[in-house]
Design a protein around this motif. Structure first.
Motif, PDB file in Angstrom:
ATOM      1  N   PRO A 403       1.004  -1.198  -0.062  1.00  0.00           N
ATOM      2  CA  PRO A 403       0.014  -0.111   0.092  1.00  0.00           C
ATOM      3  C   PRO A 403       0.884   1.296  -0.024  1.00  0.00           C
ATOM      4  CG  PRO A 403      -0.895  -1.696   1.544  1.00  0.00           C
ATOM      5  CD  PRO A 403       0.236  -2.045   1.030  1.00  0.00           C
ATOM      6  N   GLY A 404       0.620   2.182  -0.798  1.00  0.00           N
ATOM      7  CA  GLY A 404       1.324   3.289  -0.878  1.00  0.00           C
ATOM      8  C   GLY A 404       2.331   3.375  -2.046  1.00  0.00           C
ATOM      9  N   GLU A 405       2.687   2.233  -2.608  1.00  0.00           N
ATOM     10  CA  GLU A 405       3.945   2.029  -3.435  1.00  0.00           C
ATOM     11  C   GLU A 405       3.202   2.513  -4.825  1.00  0.00           C
ATOM     12  OE1 GLU A 405       7.202  -0.762  -1.552  1.00  0.00           O
ATOM     13  OE2 GLU A 405       5.454  -1.597  -2.950  1.00  0.00           O
ATOM     14  N   ARG A 406       4.171   2.736  -5.685  1.00  0.00           N
ATOM     15  CA  ARG A 406       3.745   3.370  -7.274  1.00  0.00           C
ATOM     16  C   ARG A 406       3.188   2.237  -7.913  1.00  0.00           C
ATOM     17  NH1 ARG A 406       7.741   6.308 -11.611  1.00  0.00           N
ATOM     18  NH2 ARG A 406       6.467   5.934 -13.349  1.00  0.00           N
ATOM     19  N   ILE A 407       2.024   2.383  -8.645  1.00  0.00           N
ATOM     20  CA  ILE A 407       1.540   1.476  -9.697  1.00  0.00           C
ATOM     21  C   ILE A 407       2.211   1.873 -10.922  1.00  0.00           C
ATOM     22  CG2 ILE A 407      -0.589   0.921 -10.870  1.00  0.00           C
ATOM     23  CD1 ILE A 407      -0.775   0.023  -7.890  1.00  0.00           C
ATOM     24  N   LEU A 408       2.283   0.667 -11.606  1.00  0.00           N
ATOM     25  CA  LEU A 408       2.954   1.223 -13.094  1.00  0.00           C
ATOM     26  C   LEU A 408       1.936   1.894 -13.777  1.00  0.00           C
ATOM     27  CD1 LEU A 408       5.280  -1.754 -14.053  1.00  0.00           C
ATOM     28  CD2 LEU A 408       6.123   0.483 -13.164  1.00  0.00           C
ATOM     29  N   ASP A 409       2.104   2.950 -14.355  1.00  0.00           N
ATOM     30  CA  ASP A 409       1.007   3.660 -15.191  1.00  0.00           C
ATOM     31  C   ASP A 409       1.050   2.902 -16.744  1.00  0.00           C
ATOM     32  OD1 ASP A 409       3.151   5.158 -16.352  1.00  0.00           O
ATOM     33  OD2 ASP A 409       2.839   6.953 -15.065  1.00  0.00           O
ATOM     34  N   TRP A 410       0.229   3.615 -17.283  1.00  0.00           N
ATOM     35  CA  TRP A 410       0.355   3.060 -18.852  1.00  0.00           C
ATOM     36  C   TRP A 410       1.538   3.565 -19.460  1.00  0.00           C
ATOM     37  CZ3 TRP A 410      -0.937  -0.967 -21.396  1.00  0.00           C
ATOM     38  CH2 TRP A 410      -1.051  -1.090 -22.959  1.00  0.00           C
ATOM     39  N   PRO A 411       2.045   4.766 -19.584  1.00  0.00           N
ATOM     40  CA  PRO A 411       3.152   5.219 -20.313  1.00  0.00           C
ATOM     41  C   PRO A 411       4.295   4.393 -19.812  1.00  0.00           C
ATOM     42  CG  PRO A 411       2.120   7.097 -19.590  1.00  0.00           C
ATOM     43  CD  PRO A 411       1.254   5.732 -18.945  1.00  0.00           C
ATOM     44  N   VAL A 509      -0.215  -5.834 -19.767  1.00  0.00           N
ATOM     45  CA  VAL A 509      -1.619  -5.485 -20.054  1.00  0.00           C
ATOM     46  C   VAL A 509      -2.469  -5.774 -18.791  1.00  0.00           C
ATOM     47  CG1 VAL A 509      -3.642  -5.624 -21.730  1.00  0.00           C
ATOM     48  CG2 VAL A 509      -1.314  -5.322 -22.485  1.00  0.00           C
ATOM     49  N   THR A 510      -2.533  -6.852 -18.551  1.00  0.00           N
ATOM     50  CA  THR A 510      -3.443  -7.348 -17.532  1.00  0.00           C
ATOM     51  C   THR A 510      -3.149  -7.487 -16.097  1.00  0.00           C
ATOM     52  OG1 THR A 510      -2.670  -9.618 -17.558  1.00  0.00           O
ATOM     53  CG2 THR A 510      -4.111  -9.027 -19.528  1.00  0.00           C
ATOM     54  N   GLY A 511      -1.774  -7.572 -15.821  1.00  0.00           N
ATOM     55  CA  GLY A 511      -1.283  -7.307 -14.538  1.00  0.00           C
ATOM     56  C   GLY A 511      -1.325  -8.975 -13.941  1.00  0.00           C
ATOM     57  N   LEU A 540     -12.394  -5.932 -25.048  1.00  0.00           N
ATOM     58  CA  LEU A 540     -11.128  -5.475 -24.921  1.00  0.00           C
ATOM     59  C   LEU A 540     -10.743  -4.636 -23.582  1.00  0.00           C
ATOM     60  CD1 LEU A 540      -8.492  -5.568 -26.518  1.00  0.00           C
ATOM     61  CD2 LEU A 540      -8.785  -3.221 -27.291  1.00  0.00           C
ATOM     62  N   THR A 541     -11.671  -4.079 -23.080  1.00  0.00           N
ATOM     63  CA  THR A 541     -11.482  -3.477 -21.581  1.00  0.00           C
ATOM     64  C   THR A 541     -11.411  -4.310 -20.578  1.00  0.00           C
ATOM     65  OG1 THR A 541     -14.080  -3.282 -21.578  1.00  0.00           O
ATOM     66  CG2 THR A 541     -12.884  -1.415 -22.431  1.00  0.00           C
ATOM     67  N   ALA A 542     -12.002  -5.649 -20.950  1.00  0.00           N
ATOM     68  CA  ALA A 542     -11.942  -6.697 -19.696  1.00  0.00           C
ATOM     69  C   ALA A 542     -10.531  -6.944 -19.662  1.00  0.00           C
ATOM     70  CB  ALA A 542     -13.143  -7.583 -19.808  1.00  0.00           C
ATOM     71  N   ILE A 543      -9.648  -6.921 -20.730  1.00  0.00           N
ATOM     72  CA  ILE A 543      -8.320  -7.368 -20.472  1.00  0.00           C
ATOM     73  C   ILE A 543      -7.429  -6.736 -19.588  1.00  0.00           C
ATOM     74  CG2 ILE A 543      -6.200  -7.821 -21.951  1.00  0.00           C
ATOM     75  CD1 ILE A 543      -8.320  -8.339 -24.262  1.00  0.00           C
ATOM     76  N   VAL A 544      -7.642  -5.396 -19.604  1.00  0.00           N
ATOM     77  CA  VAL A 544      -6.911  -4.155 -19.006  1.00  0.00           C
ATOM     78  C   VAL A 544      -6.800  -4.569 -17.412  1.00  0.00           C
ATOM     79  CG1 VAL A 544      -6.358  -1.871 -18.610  1.00  0.00           C
ATOM     80  CG2 VAL A 544      -7.448  -2.811 -20.637  1.00  0.00           C
ATOM     81  N   ASP A 545      -5.602  -4.458 -16.914  1.00  0.00           N
ATOM     82  CA  ASP A 545      -5.304  -4.395 -15.352  1.00  0.00           C
ATOM     83  C   ASP A 545      -6.150  -3.479 -14.564  1.00  0.00           C
ATOM     84  OD1 ASP A 545      -4.277  -4.645 -12.837  1.00  0.00           O
ATOM     85  OD2 ASP A 545      -2.225  -4.098 -13.507  1.00  0.00           O
ATOM     86  N   GLU A 546      -6.883  -4.212 -13.740  1.00  0.00           N
ATOM     87  CA  GLU A 546      -7.969  -3.291 -13.029  1.00  0.00           C
ATOM     88  C   GLU A 546      -7.273  -1.884 -12.327  1.00  0.00           C
ATOM     89  OE1 GLU A 546      -8.143  -6.242  -9.187  1.00  0.00           O
ATOM     90  OE2 GLU A 546      -9.723  -6.025 -10.531  1.00  0.00           O
ATOM     91  N   ASN A 547      -6.028  -2.111 -11.864  1.00  0.00           N
ATOM     92  CA  ASN A 547      -5.405  -1.078 -11.328  1.00  0.00           C
ATOM     93  C   ASN A 547      -5.026   0.056 -12.111  1.00  0.00           C
ATOM     94  OD1 ASN A 547      -5.075  -2.580  -8.906  1.00  0.00           O
ATOM     95  ND2 ASN A 547      -3.425  -3.549  -9.587  1.00  0.00           N
ATOM     96  N   LEU A 548      -5.094  -0.168 -13.533  1.00  0.00           N
ATOM     97  CA  LEU A 548      -4.884   1.171 -14.370  1.00  0.00           C
ATOM     98  C   LEU A 548      -6.059   1.920 -14.734  1.00  0.00           C
ATOM     99  CD1 LEU A 548      -2.731  -0.473 -17.580  1.00  0.00           C
ATOM    100  CD2 LEU A 548      -2.064   1.304 -15.870  1.00  0.00           C
ATOM    101  N   ASN A 550      -5.836   5.451 -16.198  1.00  0.00           N
ATOM    102  CA  ASN A 550      -5.619   6.345 -17.464  1.00  0.00           C
ATOM    103  C   ASN A 550      -5.030   5.414 -18.582  1.00  0.00           C
ATOM    104  OD1 ASN A 550      -7.099   8.547 -16.330  1.00  0.00           O
ATOM    105  ND2 ASN A 550      -5.200   9.195 -15.069  1.00  0.00           N
ATOM    106  N   TYR A 551      -5.352   5.098 -19.510  1.00  0.00           N
ATOM    107  CA  TYR A 551      -4.854   4.288 -20.724  1.00  0.00           C
ATOM    108  C   TYR A 551      -5.637   4.876 -21.878  1.00  0.00           C
ATOM    109  CZ  TYR A 551      -8.595   0.948 -19.833  1.00  0.00           C
ATOM    110  OH  TYR A 551      -9.915   0.385 -19.649  1.00  0.00           O
ATOM    111  N   ASP A 552      -4.711   4.557 -23.018  1.00  0.00           N
ATOM    112  CA  ASP A 552      -5.427   4.739 -24.352  1.00  0.00           C
ATOM    113  C   ASP A 552      -5.746   3.286 -24.774  1.00  0.00           C
ATOM    114  OD1 ASP A 552      -5.880   4.816 -27.288  1.00  0.00           O
ATOM    115  OD2 ASP A 552      -4.421   6.475 -27.439  1.00  0.00           O
ATOM    116  N   ILE A 553      -7.071   3.120 -25.110  1.00  0.00           N
ATOM    117  CA  ILE A 553      -7.602   1.695 -25.335  1.00  0.00           C
ATOM    118  C   ILE A 553      -6.956   1.412 -26.612  1.00  0.00           C
ATOM    119  CG2 ILE A 553      -9.601   2.408 -26.601  1.00  0.00           C
ATOM    120  CD1 ILE A 553      -9.335  -0.546 -24.282  1.00  0.00           C
ATOM    121  N   ARG A 554      -6.773   2.274 -27.605  1.00  0.00           N
ATOM    122  CA  ARG A 554      -6.157   1.927 -29.008  1.00  0.00           C
ATOM    123  C   ARG A 554      -4.665   1.311 -28.682  1.00  0.00           C
ATOM    124  NH1 ARG A 554      -6.130  -0.883 -33.343  1.00  0.00           N
ATOM    125  NH2 ARG A 554      -4.487  -0.184 -34.794  1.00  0.00           N
ATOM    126  N   GLU A 555      -3.919   1.860 -27.805  1.00  0.00           N
ATOM    127  CA  GLU A 555      -2.541   1.549 -27.508  1.00  0.00           C
ATOM    128  C   GLU A 555      -2.648   0.055 -26.801  1.00  0.00           C
ATOM    129  OE1 GLU A 555      -0.296   5.833 -26.941  1.00  0.00           O
ATOM    130  OE2 GLU A 555      -0.964   4.629 -25.274  1.00  0.00           O
TER     131      GLU A 555
END
Length: 633
Positions: A403-411, A509-511, A540-548, A550-555
């Motif tokens: 808790p409190g540590e950095r989540i890997l953002d999409w960039p 992508v999924t974590g 496609l949105t069901a694939i993405v890591d729930e911790n993300l 802000n992300y570009d769905i096309r990317e």
């Protein structure tokens, strides 16, 4: 492109209708049953070994900061448990010396039938030696020296026909030496000194190469005309004053001779050094004893690394893999390092694996590959020294952060994907001979101070001549990341790494992990199957890591497409890492993805045609030549 029988792959199963699935289930029932039984056997084997070791840990009063990797949630002790060495999936060595353990010996480990070494010397263990230890029939070395054990020596030790080294010195053992010791045919060293033993010593035990019975109340004098210790231990058992004077004189003469030899060796080494600048001779025995050029690598004294890691303390462990543990350390100049300690130097290939890693990492220099600082070798240690990566691994940030540590953002995830691709591309296409990693996964990609990807752990890597396309080896790697052709044939190539990289992209992508046994009853144990299903269902949105957030769905779609191209069943259809890099940068992905989709439709149609012919009873399908599906590509 010619389409052979072995190219009818698991992708085809995704397109089957219900009747088709029922037909295949019926056809494959025996194979599925065998597979499930094998899986359950593996889990059962790992489970009973792990349970026995957990009971040993409890009985020994292990502290919370010790043996933290011995976790009841990790079924297989051979995968990540410290102080344990395995052969295959069988525990063969337990090494727990000088750890300050204060408990008792658990009889539970008697179930470890493959155990060859049990070392618990230098602790404070009390109680008796369990009679059950006589069931460890493959035991070669048993060392319980310098503890506080009481009671009698078990007579069941007579069952240990492979036992070569038995050390029970400096305890509080009482009673007689069991007569059954006379039936131990392989015994080489027998040390029972400094206990409370009494009675007669079996005559046959004086034939052991090295023995020490001194410091007891045993009959080892006039009656047998024997000394209580073999010649190697006469000094320990005492000598007359006259002998001591002679001993001192001998020691002085020996010391003078030693000083003379040291001086000769000093000048000899100085002469050799002048003629061989830039080279290091690694002091390992046997066929590995060869000259290797290591450039700017530093050769560390073992003592320096011992101090840096606080005597290789468990609290400094930051990772563990198939070749040993990794410790965080601080050198005397304040430099933070990661010290990788090889634990299998005694096993087949242990020294070779160590030198292979040193050799490869020393010549592979790239911003996205982990740089080797230096190494250390002794008779019992093989250590590699790297810069310490305080941001740890990609896998840690995907699944293990606190808790409190950095989540890997999409960039950041995009930069990791591109950096890892460039690092692997360098290994495959710019090294001669080229290097195959063989265990590409998120856990083997570290993050530097700027959260850039750094590929690490070349312990499973292989050097391959650039004129060859693959190399046949023992299958190594991590379940869920291993390419199908490597798993079935043992042949690995750079396309094996491409498959593992594709799975790593799906991790980004999924974590999620590449394999999740909690879904054993479903269809999506493998992450790859799970993602393909969601892609077909346009979810496609069901694939993405729930911790993300802000992300570009096309990317996300583009990275997923690259991952599926990398994980195609046929290795020849997968892109190279340089092609992967270009696709991640936006070049050529659309064309390859369209081609992949067309190929999937063709595969589906062909598979359905084969099933129809099978249903009609046409057995000629087993005699066909490979089917021509399309022209050359």
């Amino acid at each position: 492109m010619r389409y052979s029988n072995d190219s009818i792959n698991l992708f085809c199963l995704d397109f089957m209708t219900l009747p088709m699935k029922m037909m295949l289930v019926k056809m494959g029932k025996l194979y599925l049953t065998a597979l499930v039984l094998a899986l359950f056997h593996y889990i059962a084997l790992s489970d009973f070994q792990g349970q026995a070791l957990i009971e040993l840990k409890k009985a020994l009063n292990v502290t919370e900061s010790q043996l933290t990797s011995w976790n009841v949630d990790h079924i297989n002790p051979c995968s990540s448990w410290s102080n344990i060495i395995c052969t295959g999936n069988n525990v063969t060595k337990i090494l727990l010396s000088t750890m300050g353990l204060t408990g008792t010996l658990s009889p539970s480990i008697a179930v470890l039938k493959s155990l060859s070494t049990l070392n618990l010397k230098g602790n404070y263990i009390t109680g008796e030696i369990p009679e059950d230890f006589g069931n460890l029939t493959n035991l070669i070395t048993l060392d319980l020296e310098n503890n506080s054990l009481t009671g009698r020596i078990p007579s069941s030790f007579g069952n240990l026909k492979k036992l070569q080294f038995l050390t029970l010195s400096q305890n509080h053992l009482a009673g007689t030496i069991p007569e059954s010791f006379s039936t131990l045919p392989s015994l080489i060293n027998l040390f029972l000194d400094s206990n409370n033993l009494n009675g007669q010593i079996p005559e046959q035990l004086f034939q052991v190469s090295k023995f020490n019975f001194s410091g007891n109340r045993l009959n080892c004098g006039k009656k047998f005309h024997r000394s209580c210790a073999s010649e190697s231990f006469h000094i320990m058992s005492g000598a007359s004053s006259k002998s001591k004077v002679g001993l001192i004189a001998g020691l002085i003469a020996g010391l003078m001779l030693a000083l003379l030899l040291v001086g000769v060796l000093f000048f000899l080494c100085k002469y050799i050094y002048k003629g061989n600048k830039g080279e290091v001779f690694v002091d390992v025995p046997g066929e590995i004893d060869r000259r290797i050029t290591f450039g700017q690598l530093k050769r560390f004294p073992w003592r320096e690394l011992q101090l840096a890691t606080e005597d290789f303390s468990d609290k400094n462990v930051i990772g563990q893999g198939g070749f040993g543990r990794v410790y965080k350390g601080v050198l005397t100049d304040g430099t933070k390092v990661a010290v990788k300690q090889s634990t299998n130097y005694e096993s087949l290939g242990g020294d070779a694996a160590f030198l292979q890693e040193v050799e490869m990492i020393s010549v592979a220099v790239h911003r996205n590959l982990l740089r080797l600082i230096g190494f250390c070798t002794t008779e019992t240690e093989r250590l590699l020294v790297y810069p310490y990566m305080q941001n740890l691994s990609v896998a840690y940030h995907l699944r293990e952060i606190k808790p409190g540590e950095r989540i890997l953002d999409w960039p950041t995830r995009k930069r990791v994907a591109l950096g890892a691709a460039r690092g692997l591309g360098y290994l495959h296409e710019h090294c001669n001979p080229k290097i195959i990693h063989r265990d590409v996964k998120a856990a083997n990609v570290l993050l530097d101070d700027d959260f850039e990807a750094v590929v690490c752990d070349f312990g499973l890597a292989k050097l391959v001549d650039v004129r060859k396309t693959n190399v046949t080896t023992q299958v190594r790697g991590t379940a869920g990341h291993i390419a199908p052709e490597y798993l079935s044939t043992g042949k690995s190539s750079e396309k094996t790494d491409v498959f593992g990289y594709g799975i790593m992209l799906l991790e980004l992508v999924t974590g999620k992990r590449a394999m999740d046994l909690s879904r054993l009853e479903g269809d999506d144990v493998l992450l790859l199957d799970h993602v393909k299903k969601l892609v077909r269902e346009k979810r496609l949105t069901a694939i993405v890591d729930e911790n993300l957030n802000n992300y570009d769905i096309r990317e996300v779609e583009m990275m997923t497409q690259v991952a599926l191209l990398c994980t195609q069943q046929s290795s020849v259809d997968r892109p190279t890492m340089s092609q992967v890099t270009r696709m991640l940068e936006g070049e050529g992905l659309a064309e390859r993805w369209e081609e992949w989709q067309h190929l999937e439709v063709t595969r589906k149609q062909d598979f359905e045609r084969i099933l129809r012919r099978f249903a009609l009873g046409d057995d000629s399908i087993y005699k066909q030549e490979p089917i021509q599906l399309s022209g050359g590509r």
